[in-house]
Design a protein around this motif. Structure first.
Motif, mmCIF file in Angstrom:
data_model
loop_
_atom_site.group_PDB
_atom_site.id
_atom_site.type_symbol
_atom_site.label_atom_id
_atom_site.label_comp_id
_atom_site.label_asym_id
_atom_site.label_seq_id
_atom_site.Cartn_x
_atom_site.Cartn_y
_atom_site.Cartn_z
ATOM 1 N N LYS A 36 9.414 31.458 1.011
ATOM 2 C CA LYS A 36 9.346 30.670 0.078
ATOM 3 C C LYS A 36 8.429 31.074 -1.165
ATOM 4 O O LYS A 36 8.638 31.009 -2.197
ATOM 5 N N ILE A 37 7.472 31.692 -0.865
ATOM 6 C CA ILE A 37 6.527 32.053 -2.034
ATOM 7 C C ILE A 37 7.059 33.101 -2.904
ATOM 8 O O ILE A 37 6.870 33.113 -3.978
ATOM 9 N N ARG A 39 10.540 33.508 -3.209
ATOM 10 C CA ARG A 39 11.600 32.887 -3.736
ATOM 11 C C ARG A 39 11.048 32.014 -5.224
ATOM 12 O O ARG A 39 11.711 31.976 -5.983
ATOM 13 N N GLU A 40 10.167 31.404 -5.030
ATOM 14 C CA GLU A 40 9.288 30.629 -6.068
ATOM 15 C C GLU A 40 9.158 31.568 -7.387
ATOM 16 O O GLU A 40 9.489 31.058 -8.374
ATOM 17 N N GLN A 41 8.894 32.716 -7.057
ATOM 18 C CA GLN A 41 8.417 33.507 -8.264
ATOM 19 C C GLN A 41 9.650 34.030 -8.937
ATOM 20 O O GLN A 41 9.874 34.178 -10.090
ATOM 21 N N LYS A 43 12.307 31.960 -9.627
ATOM 22 C CA LYS A 43 12.485 31.109 -10.678
ATOM 23 C C LYS A 43 11.880 31.142 -11.668
ATOM 24 O O LYS A 43 12.368 30.715 -13.064
ATOM 25 N N ARG A 44 10.585 31.499 -11.895
ATOM 26 C CA ARG A 44 9.865 31.824 -12.985
ATOM 27 C C ARG A 44 10.177 33.258 -13.795
ATOM 28 O O ARG A 44 10.036 33.350 -14.868
#
Length: 119
Positions: A36-37, A39-41, A43-44
């Motif tokens: 998750k950590i 995948r969140e990157q 998005k940015r």
């Protein structure tokens, strides 16, 4: 393929592989990229402009956890390794079965018309 029903491909595809100095394999890289950590990157970094022809070097900003040694990498990525190796083995086995069974099975719809025309 099963599990890929929610996959979206665009013309911007980035292929990642572990480098020659990496102490982990592609299965670990896949495991790390699904965290998750991580995948969140994405998005940015990547999806800020989906209409661009290229993503430049922004993908180099993505950080993944690096294992302390190859044994740890193999341990945490084992479910990914098992899944993909099992799928690959099953596809090979099915392909061999179909190849060995002669004219009874077809991969491509419409191919049976070519066979019937030859008879």
């Amino acid at each position: 393929m099963p599990g890929q029903e929610q996959l979206l491909l665009t013309k911007e595809i980035i292929i990642m592989r572990p480098g020659p100095r990496a102490e982990f394999d592609s299965f670990y890289l896949l495991w790390a990229m699904t965290l998750k950590i991580v995948r969140e990157q994405w998005k940015r970094v990547i999806f800020m402009q989906t209409n661009r022809e290229d993503v430049g070097d922004r993908f180099l900003e993505i950080e993944i956890p690096v294992p302390k040694n190859p044994e740890i990498a193999a341990q945490v990525s084992q479910p990914f390794r098992t899944y993909y190796q099992t799928v690959a083995k099953a596809r090979t086995s099915l392909g061999q079965y179909l190849a060995d069974s002669g004219e009874h099975h077809f991969f491509v719809s419409g191919a049976e018309n070519d066979i019937e025309a030859q008879e």
